[in-house]
Design a protein around this motif. Structure first.
Motif, mmCIF file in Angstrom:
data_model
loop_
_atom_site.group_PDB
_atom_site.id
_atom_site.type_symbol
_atom_site.label_atom_id
_atom_site.label_comp_id
_atom_site.label_asym_id
_atom_site.label_seq_id
_atom_site.Cartn_x
_atom_site.Cartn_y
_atom_site.Cartn_z
ATOM 1 N N ASP A 1 -66.148 18.374 40.713
ATOM 2 C CA ASP A 1 -67.142 18.869 39.766
ATOM 3 C C ASP A 1 -68.324 18.610 40.552
ATOM 4 N N LEU A 2 -68.290 17.938 41.373
ATOM 5 C CA LEU A 2 -69.782 17.529 42.003
ATOM 6 C C LEU A 2 -69.272 17.005 43.526
ATOM 7 N N VAL A 3 -70.259 17.408 44.617
ATOM 8 C CA VAL A 3 -69.938 17.053 46.020
ATOM 9 C C VAL A 3 -71.223 16.642 46.240
ATOM 10 N N LEU A 4 -71.082 15.084 46.839
ATOM 11 C CA LEU A 4 -72.162 14.421 47.410
ATOM 12 C C LEU A 4 -72.243 14.285 48.953
ATOM 13 N N LEU A 5 -73.312 14.442 49.386
ATOM 14 C CA LEU A 5 -73.500 14.615 50.773
ATOM 15 C C LEU A 5 -74.575 13.581 51.166
ATOM 16 N N GLY A 6 -74.439 12.821 52.358
ATOM 17 C CA GLY A 6 -75.383 11.837 52.758
ATOM 18 C C GLY A 6 -75.288 11.091 54.109
ATOM 19 N N ILE A 7 -76.066 10.563 54.524
ATOM 20 C CA ILE A 7 -75.522 9.854 56.038
ATOM 21 C C ILE A 7 -75.607 8.383 55.340
ATOM 22 N N PRO B 1 -73.444 25.904 45.624
ATOM 23 C CA PRO B 1 -74.554 24.906 46.099
ATOM 24 C C PRO B 1 -75.050 24.234 44.767
ATOM 25 N N LYS B 2 -75.050 24.671 43.575
ATOM 26 C CA LYS B 2 -75.388 24.191 42.452
ATOM 27 C C LYS B 2 -74.412 22.869 42.018
ATOM 28 N N LYS B 3 -73.313 22.706 42.679
ATOM 29 C CA LYS B 3 -72.562 21.539 42.523
ATOM 30 C C LYS B 3 -72.484 20.623 43.657
ATOM 31 N N ILE B 4 -73.403 20.840 44.461
ATOM 32 C CA ILE B 4 -73.598 19.989 45.602
ATOM 33 C C ILE B 4 -74.950 19.252 45.354
ATOM 34 N N VAL B 5 -75.089 17.589 45.724
ATOM 35 C CA VAL B 5 -76.442 17.209 45.712
ATOM 36 C C VAL B 5 -76.242 16.445 47.186
ATOM 37 N N GLY B 6 -77.316 16.461 47.976
ATOM 38 C CA GLY B 6 -77.731 16.051 49.058
ATOM 39 C C GLY B 6 -78.673 14.662 48.884
#
Length: 270
Positions: free
Chosen positions: A146-152, A191-196
């Motif tokens: 439902d949601l993809v989180l990206l991050g270092i 992209p609407k389901k991705i949060v950086g």
């Protein structure tokens, strides 16, 4: 500041959500404390419980539990008293107060708060999903999330994934590094389901140095080098721009605050 991480053993005869939320509320008051969470849900027998108690003793841990079965609750209290282990029974005092006020006896039924309805099973499914697709373990989960989180590193990807999973959101998270290949599946996600996720360089540097010291390692490493961290931040921000996703700076924000932004401003509009 405590130089060693504190190990918290969250024991429940059900999901353990109540104890985890209480612990999270307490830890927000101590932002510099490094806590290691050991969740043990669905503990229903003495043997399993004893193994957990022994582990907590070895790590000088703190026990937080919501065991409503008398034998398990008493076993925990007795062991902690004998071994001088800090122990907190989240339900005990309030249950006793309600019993005194109503003159009724509690049912002592494990997991009574969780009715086996669709909502409950969705939450369990979301938690299992978050564990399975944590830290980029399997990029196949990106398409199903439902949601993809990206991050270092140290941008709260995993704790935020678990918090949102308890809100029935299926979350996959992916660590971002300049040297790592970005999986093809990411470019197929809306992209609407991705949060950086990003963070301030000073906050990241301090977090990473504290992490190294807690492991007994030198504070000054490539991992904690400010130039390297800035390179990671710049790489991530450039990637977020290419994807066209939302970006949240988690510096000075609690997990709850970040989750609320995602739930209200991002997922609610999808």
């Amino acid at each position: 500041m405590n130089p060693e991480p504190i190990h918290f053993y969250v024991i429940s005869d059900s999901v353990g959500e109540t104890a985890r939320k209480v612990l999270q509320a307490v830890l927000t008051q101590f932002p510099t404390v490094e806590a290691v969470l050991h969740p043990y849900p669905f503990v229903r027998n003495s043997e399993d419980l004893q193994a957990i108690l022994n582990e907590a003793k070895q790590s000088n841990g703190v026990i937080i539990h919501t065991l409503v079965l008398d034998d398990l609750s008493k076993q925990t209290a007795l062991f902690c008293e004998q071994e001088n282990i800090k122990c907190h029974d989240i339900l005990k005092e309030l249950v006793a107060d309600v019993r005194d006020l109503t003159k009724e006896e509690p049912t002592k039924r494990a997991g009574a708060v969780h009715q086996l309805d669709d909502e409950y099973f969705k939450r369990i499914s979301a938690i299992e999903f978050a564990v399975k697709y944590d830290d980029g373990k399997d990029p196949k989960g990106l398409a199903e999330a439902d949601l993809v989180l990206l991050g270092i590193s140290r941008t709260s990807k995993t704790p935020l994934s678990m918090f949102l999973a308890n809100k029935n959101v299926k979350v996959a998270n992916l660590p971002i590094l300049p040297e790592a290949n970005i999986p093809d599946q990411l470019w197929e996600v809306n992209p609407k389901k991705i949060v950086g996720l990003t963070n301030d360089i000073d906050t990241l540097t301090n977090f990473r140095r504290e992490r190294m010291l807690s492991y007994g390692l030198p504070a000054e490493t490539v991992y904690t080098n400010s130039e390297r961290i800035q390179q990671e931040i710049d790489f991530a921000m450039d990637l977020y721009q290419k994807i066209g996703c939302s970006v949240i700076n988690v510096a000075h924000r609690s997990i709850e605050e970040t989750a609320e932004i995602i739930l209200q401003n991002i997922l609610a509009n999808n």
